[in-house]
Design an enzyme around this catalytic site. Structure first.
Site, short mmCIF file in Angstrom:
data_model
loop_
_atom_site.label_atom_id
_atom_site.label_comp_id
_atom_site.label_asym_id
_atom_site.label_seq_id
_atom_site.Cartn_x
_atom_site.Cartn_y
_atom_site.Cartn_z
N TYR A 1 0.84 -1.19 0.00
CA TYR A 1 0.00 0.00 0.00
C TYR A 1 0.87 1.24 0.00
O TYR A 1 2.05 1.19 0.37
CB TYR A 1 -0.93 0.00 1.22
CG TYR A 1 -2.11 0.93 1.08
CD1 TYR A 1 -3.09 0.72 0.13
CD2 TYR A 1 -2.22 2.06 1.90
CE1 TYR A 1 -4.16 1.58 0.00
CE2 TYR A 1 -3.30 2.92 1.77
CZ TYR A 1 -4.26 2.68 0.83
OH TYR A 1 -5.32 3.54 0.69
N VAL B 1 -17.15 0.49 -2.74
CA VAL B 1 -17.17 1.69 -3.56
C VAL B 1 -18.25 1.56 -4.63
O VAL B 1 -19.01 2.50 -4.89
CB VAL B 1 -15.80 1.95 -4.22
CG1 VAL B 1 -15.89 3.09 -5.23
CG2 VAL B 1 -14.76 2.29 -3.16
N ARG C 1 -18.33 -9.86 -11.98
CA ARG C 1 -17.91 -11.18 -12.43
C ARG C 1 -19.09 -12.15 -12.39
O ARG C 1 -19.93 -12.06 -11.50
CB ARG C 1 -16.78 -11.70 -11.54
CG ARG C 1 -15.46 -10.97 -11.71
CD ARG C 1 -14.40 -11.53 -10.77
NE ARG C 1 -14.71 -11.26 -9.36
CZ ARG C 1 -13.98 -11.70 -8.35
NH1 ARG C 1 -12.90 -12.44 -8.58
NH2 ARG C 1 -14.32 -11.42 -7.10
N TYR D 1 -8.97 3.36 -9.45
CA TYR D 1 -8.79 3.55 -8.01
C TYR D 1 -8.43 2.26 -7.29
O TYR D 1 -8.29 2.24 -6.07
CB TYR D 1 -10.06 4.16 -7.40
CG TYR D 1 -11.27 3.25 -7.42
CD1 TYR D 1 -11.63 2.50 -6.30
CD2 TYR D 1 -12.06 3.16 -8.55
CE1 TYR D 1 -12.73 1.67 -6.32
CE2 TYR D 1 -13.18 2.33 -8.58
CZ TYR D 1 -13.50 1.59 -7.47
OH TYR D 1 -14.61 0.77 -7.49
N GLY D 2 -8.25 1.17 -8.05
CA GLY D 2 -7.86 -0.11 -7.46
C GLY D 2 -7.36 -1.04 -8.55
O GLY D 2 -7.48 -0.75 -9.74
N PHE E 1 -7.21 7.85 -8.89
CA PHE E 1 -7.74 8.51 -7.70
C PHE E 1 -7.33 7.75 -6.46
O PHE E 1 -7.44 6.52 -6.39
CB PHE E 1 -9.27 8.61 -7.73
CG PHE E 1 -9.83 9.33 -6.53
CD1 PHE E 1 -9.85 10.71 -6.49
CD2 PHE E 1 -10.30 8.62 -5.43
CE1 PHE E 1 -10.34 11.38 -5.37
CE2 PHE E 1 -10.78 9.27 -4.31
CZ PHE E 1 -10.81 10.66 -4.28
N TRP E 2 -6.86 8.51 -5.47
CA TRP E 2 -6.50 7.96 -4.16
C TRP E 2 -7.01 8.95 -3.12
O TRP E 2 -6.60 10.11 -3.10
CB TRP E 2 -4.99 7.78 -4.07
CG TRP E 2 -4.50 7.11 -2.83
CD1 TRP E 2 -5.18 6.23 -2.05
CD2 TRP E 2 -3.21 7.24 -2.23
NE1 TRP E 2 -4.40 5.80 -1.00
CE2 TRP E 2 -3.18 6.41 -1.09
CE3 TRP E 2 -2.08 7.98 -2.54
CZ2 TRP E 2 -2.08 6.31 -0.26
CZ3 TRP E 2 -0.96 7.88 -1.74
CH2 TRP E 2 -0.96 7.05 -0.61
#
Length: 373
Positions: free
Chosen positions: A94, A196, A216, A285-286, A310-311
């Site tokens: 992280y 999110v 999924r 963002y991930g 984006f973080w």
């Protein structure tokens, strides 16, 4: 330079939060000016001494709680979720890593138990959430500086308060900051059943935006689709359906999205890009797939697509604490109006943390694990 400075602040804050350093101003007469006993207290906390598999490195330990100084606040944790960023931080993957040993957890809601003599904005009984990541919320009690906490109203559901500070904030800012969307515009996202993703669906609906939500494929896909549509999702499709040639007919009845939100990467993100309108933006963002984002040259040239990231931690750095508080209050208004609810949650007692950690890392897990104290 900002990374070093920020990392130092996170390390220092994390130490104070878990009681391994005395909080600022905890010496002298001010330390005896709060209403609770000044005797050191023992608290339970989920601690990891080195990075690795959370199920193996996290342990439930007893820690000594620091004394309350003049500008400090003693809180009792009420509930704290297990987020993907928490898992990544324990694994050592992280952007911000607290100094070890560290208490896990970046989010949660606590109730103020006692305050120091210099504290003016908080009082016993108030609900608070951490202002920044890396504070260590997986514990029963903590002592922290007043400026490290943000008050939240206690008239919202506990689960909403516990999950307020990360996912809904991320969802709101991504919807507001990258494209000037108008009611009737559409947004496409993957990982739509994530925390999110569920917040995006609800906030978008409140703003009059239409959402295309990619998930999924799974055995209970119809059940998941129904649940997301109950939150306000207009369309729920699988990754496989997204790749079919028939998708070109999908936008005969709705505008092509100008905004795509990517939490997966790899092929999934490439397919999101393919669906964007000319000049649109994909915000990443991930990276759940742990694969790079691949954008074709033709899409960048002929459709002039934009790739952004984006973080939330960086957004907080770029904005004032008051702006973050304003964001929190905006989201609380949506909660009160019934337009934003907490994600599907499973409450787990702190002592059963092993099962909660294992469940949080299982594929197709649609229920967020929330530790209760």
């Amino acid at each position: 330079m900002w990374v070093c400075s920020k990392l130092w602040r996170v390390r220092t804050a994390a130490r104070q939060w878990r009681g391994l350093l005395p909080a600022s101003g905890c010496h002298g007469p001010a330390a005896s000016s709060y209403s609770a006993s000044a005797e050191p207290a023992r608290v339970r906390a989920l601690v990891y001494g080195h990075h690795g598999d959370p199920a193996k490195v996290v342990e439930l330990k007893n820690l000594e709680l620091a004394a309350v100084g003049g500008s400090d606040v003693r809180v009792k944790m009420l509930a704290a979720p297990i987020n993907p960023s928490d898992i990544n931080m324990i694994q050592g993957n992280y952007g911000l890593l607290p100094e070890l040993p560290a208490v896990g957890g970046n989010e949660g809601v606590a109730q103020v138990v006692a305050v120091g003599s210099s504290v003016t904005g908080l009082k016993p009984g108030d609900w608070v959430i951490p202002a920044n990541a890396g504070l260590g919320t997986w514990r029963t009690e903590a002592v922290f500086s007043e400026e490290a906490l943000i008050q939240v109203p206690s008239d919202i559901p506990l689960q909403s308060a516990a999950t307020l500070g990360v996912n809904p904030c991320t969802a709101y800012r991504m919807l507001m900051d990258f494209e000037q969307l108008q009611p009737g515009d559409s947004v496409i996202q993957n990982a739509s059943n994530s925390g999110v993703g569920q917040a995006v669906i609800q906030i978008a609906a409140a703003l009059g935006l239409r959402t295309i939500n990619v998930v999924r494929d799974r055995p209970d896909i119809q059940k998941l689709s129904d649940r997301l549509k109950s939150l306000g999702a207009e369309h729920v499709i699988t990754e496989e359906e997204l790749r079919r040639p028939e998708m070109k007919n999908f936008f005969k009845d709705m505008p092509q999205p100008r905004l795509a939100l990517n939490c997966v990467g790899g092929k999934s993100s490439t397919e999101l890009l393919r669906q964007l309108a000319r000049g649109g933006t994909m915000v990443t963002y991930g990276g759940m797939a742990k694969q790079p984002v691949i954008a074709s040259v033709s899409l960048l040239i002929f459709k002039d697509l934009k790739l952004r990231g984006f973080w939330l931690s960086q957004w907080k750095k770029d904005h004032s604490p008051d702006q973050f508080k304003e964001l929190i209050l905006t989201l609380c208004d949506l909660i009160r109006r019934g337009q934003l609810t907490a994600p599907a949650c499973s409450q787990v007692p702190l002592q059963d943390y092993q099962s909660a950690l294992e469940a949080s890392m299982k594929p197709f897990m649609s229920s967020k694990q929330i530790l209760t104290m």
